[in-house]
Motif scaffolding. Structure first.
Motif, PDB file in Angstrom:
ATOM      1  N   ALA A  51       0.071 -10.069 -87.621  1.00  0.00           N
ATOM      2  CA  ALA A  51      -1.348 -10.215 -87.969  1.00  0.00           C
ATOM      3  C   ALA A  51      -1.611  -9.678 -89.370  1.00  0.00           C
ATOM      4  CB  ALA A  51      -2.218  -9.475 -86.956  1.00  0.00           C
ATOM      5  N   SER A  52      -2.501 -10.357 -90.080  1.00  0.00           N
ATOM      6  CA  SER A  52      -2.938  -9.836 -91.376  1.00  0.00           C
ATOM      7  C   SER A  52      -4.274  -9.130 -91.171  1.00  0.00           C
ATOM      8  CB  SER A  52      -3.068 -10.954 -92.409  1.00  0.00           C
ATOM      9  OG  SER A  52      -4.146 -11.801 -92.103  1.00  0.00           O
ATOM     10  N   HIS A  53      -4.484  -8.098 -91.946  1.00  0.00           N
ATOM     11  CA  HIS A  53      -5.702  -7.299 -91.854  1.00  0.00           C
ATOM     12  C   HIS A  53      -6.212  -7.008 -93.257  1.00  0.00           C
ATOM     13  CE1 HIS A  53      -5.294  -6.578 -87.553  1.00  0.00           C
ATOM     14  NE2 HIS A  53      -4.011  -6.327 -87.761  1.00  0.00           N
ATOM     15  N   SER A  54      -7.460  -6.543 -93.319  1.00  0.00           N
ATOM     16  CA  SER A  54      -8.038  -6.128 -94.599  1.00  0.00           C
ATOM     17  C   SER A  54      -8.924  -4.909 -94.343  1.00  0.00           C
ATOM     18  CB  SER A  54      -8.863  -7.256 -95.223  1.00  0.00           C
ATOM     19  OG  SER A  54     -10.001  -7.520 -94.431  1.00  0.00           O
ATOM     20  N   ILE A  55      -9.379  -4.319 -95.424  1.00  0.00           N
ATOM     21  CA  ILE A  55     -10.311  -3.197 -95.360  1.00  0.00           C
ATOM     22  C   ILE A  55     -11.570  -3.670 -96.071  1.00  0.00           C
ATOM     23  CG2 ILE A  55     -10.704  -0.772 -95.926  1.00  0.00           C
ATOM     24  CD1 ILE A  55      -8.231  -1.364 -94.079  1.00  0.00           C
ATOM     25  N   TRP A  56     -12.713  -3.509 -95.393  1.00  0.00           N
ATOM     26  CA  TRP A  56     -13.958  -4.022 -95.960  1.00  0.00           C
ATOM     27  C   TRP A  56     -15.080  -3.016 -95.773  1.00  0.00           C
ATOM     28  CZ3 TRP A  56     -16.775  -9.118 -94.228  1.00  0.00           C
ATOM     29  CH2 TRP A  56     -17.694  -9.487 -95.214  1.00  0.00           C
ATOM     30  N   PHE A  57     -15.543  -2.454 -96.876  1.00  0.00           N
ATOM     31  CA  PHE A  57     -16.695  -1.561 -96.895  1.00  0.00           C
ATOM     32  C   PHE A  57     -17.934  -2.421 -97.134  1.00  0.00           C
ATOM     33  CE2 PHE A  57     -13.088   1.134 -97.782  1.00  0.00           C
ATOM     34  CZ  PHE A  57     -13.366   2.273 -97.046  1.00  0.00           C
ATOM     35  N   LYS A  58     -18.255  -3.236 -96.155  1.00  0.00           N
ATOM     36  CA  LYS A  58     -19.305  -4.253 -96.266  1.00  0.00           C
ATOM     37  C   LYS A  58     -20.675  -3.644 -96.567  1.00  0.00           C
ATOM     38  CE  LYS A  58     -21.144  -8.198 -93.728  1.00  0.00           C
ATOM     39  NZ  LYS A  58     -21.059  -8.967 -92.472  1.00  0.00           N
ATOM     40  N   SER A  59     -21.015  -2.519 -95.920  1.00  0.00           N
ATOM     41  CA  SER A  59     -22.340  -1.922 -96.106  1.00  0.00           C
ATOM     42  C   SER A  59     -22.569  -1.429 -97.538  1.00  0.00           C
ATOM     43  CB  SER A  59     -22.570  -0.786 -95.110  1.00  0.00           C
ATOM     44  OG  SER A  59     -21.647   0.264 -95.333  1.00  0.00           O
ATOM     45  N   SER A  83     -20.515   9.344 -95.839  1.00  0.00           N
ATOM     46  CA  SER A  83     -19.857   8.671 -94.727  1.00  0.00           C
ATOM     47  C   SER A  83     -19.671   7.207 -95.122  1.00  0.00           C
ATOM     48  CB  SER A  83     -20.712   8.797 -93.471  1.00  0.00           C
ATOM     49  OG  SER A  83     -20.076   8.179 -92.381  1.00  0.00           O
ATOM     50  N   TYR A  84     -18.450   6.710 -95.033  1.00  0.00           N
ATOM     51  CA  TYR A  84     -18.112   5.365 -95.481  1.00  0.00           C
ATOM     52  C   TYR A  84     -17.524   4.546 -94.318  1.00  0.00           C
ATOM     53  CZ  TYR A  84     -18.658   7.381-100.126  1.00  0.00           C
ATOM     54  OH  TYR A  84     -19.157   8.008-101.246  1.00  0.00           O
ATOM     55  N   PRO A  85     -18.379   3.825 -93.588  1.00  0.00           N
ATOM     56  CA  PRO A  85     -17.861   2.977 -92.504  1.00  0.00           C
ATOM     57  C   PRO A  85     -17.203   1.719 -93.072  1.00  0.00           C
ATOM     58  CG  PRO A  85     -20.245   2.775 -92.641  1.00  0.00           C
ATOM     59  CD  PRO A  85     -19.824   3.811 -93.660  1.00  0.00           C
ATOM     60  N   TYR A  86     -16.197   1.230 -92.365  1.00  0.00           N
ATOM     61  CA  TYR A  86     -15.512   0.013 -92.800  1.00  0.00           C
ATOM     62  C   TYR A  86     -15.041  -0.780 -91.583  1.00  0.00           C
ATOM     63  CZ  TYR A  86     -11.189   2.659 -91.926  1.00  0.00           C
ATOM     64  OH  TYR A  86     -10.191   3.397 -91.355  1.00  0.00           O
ATOM     65  N   THR A  87     -14.704  -2.043 -91.830  1.00  0.00           N
ATOM     66  CA  THR A  87     -14.172  -2.915 -90.784  1.00  0.00           C
ATOM     67  C   THR A  87     -12.981  -3.682 -91.361  1.00  0.00           C
ATOM     68  OG1 THR A  87     -15.555  -4.804 -91.391  1.00  0.00           O
ATOM     69  CG2 THR A  87     -16.463  -3.281 -89.762  1.00  0.00           C
ATOM     70  N   CYS A  88     -12.360  -4.452 -90.506  1.00  0.00           N
ATOM     71  CA  CYS A  88     -11.327  -5.395 -90.916  1.00  0.00           C
ATOM     72  C   CYS A  88     -12.029  -6.734 -91.105  1.00  0.00           C
ATOM     73  CB  CYS A  88     -10.251  -5.492 -89.835  1.00  0.00           C
ATOM     74  SG  CYS A  88      -9.007  -6.761 -90.131  1.00  0.00           S
ATOM     75  N   GLY A  89     -11.831  -7.389 -92.252  1.00  0.00           N
ATOM     76  CA  GLY A  89     -12.496  -8.667 -92.516  1.00  0.00           C
ATOM     77  C   GLY A  89     -12.280  -9.714 -91.433  1.00  0.00           C
ATOM     78  N   PRO A  90     -11.016 -10.040 -91.095  1.00  0.00           N
ATOM     79  CA  PRO A  90     -10.797 -11.066 -90.085  1.00  0.00           C
ATOM     80  C   PRO A  90     -11.014 -10.584 -88.645  1.00  0.00           C
ATOM     81  CG  PRO A  90      -8.695 -10.369 -91.013  1.00  0.00           C
ATOM     82  CD  PRO A  90      -9.782  -9.684 -91.796  1.00  0.00           C
ATOM     83  N   HIS A  91     -11.110  -9.283 -88.427  1.00  0.00           N
ATOM     84  CA  HIS A  91     -11.284  -8.724 -87.082  1.00  0.00           C
ATOM     85  C   HIS A  91     -12.411  -7.681 -87.113  1.00  0.00           C
ATOM     86  CE1 HIS A  91      -6.946  -9.760 -87.641  1.00  0.00           C
ATOM     87  NE2 HIS A  91      -7.249 -10.536 -86.601  1.00  0.00           N
TER      88      HIS A  91
END
Length: 102
Positions: A51-59, A83-91
């Motif tokens: 699986a490919s993943h990414s780091i995304w600080f969207k907010s 506080s810096y929340p993040y998600t995985c772009g594709p997940h």
């Protein structure tokens, strides 16, 4: 001799700046929450085989990192407390947070 010593000092200074490491495994950020001090760096490494993943600080309105395949890593230095929340772009169900202290 002096050049080798200087190289060791630079390597030590670079290593000291990286304070936390997050592994990506089983579609999770491990650990999910890390705490670092201002000026320190967090490194994410993808341990998933297929699986490919990414780091995304969207907010924050920042662009998503490049996709990481198995063994790839990505780093970010944090210059301000917060506080810096993040998600995985594709997940997007994969969530994590970086807490930055003074």
């Amino acid at each position: 001799m002096k050049a080798a010593f200087l190289g060791l000092l630079i390597l030590a200074a670079t290593s000291a700046a990286s304070a936390a490491e997050v592994r990506i495994k089983d579609y999770k950020f491990v650990p999910e929450k890390v705490t670092v001090k201002v000026g320190e760096t967090v490194k994410w490494t993808n341990d998933e085989k297929r699986a490919s993943h990414s780091i995304w600080f969207k907010s924050e309105g920042l662009p998503e990192s490049e996709r990481m395949l198995n063994g790839d890593s990505w780093e970010r230095k944090f210059d301000k407390p917060g506080s810096y929340p993040y998600t995985c772009g594709p997940h997007p169900e994969m969530k994590g947070v970086v807490e930055v202290t003074p």
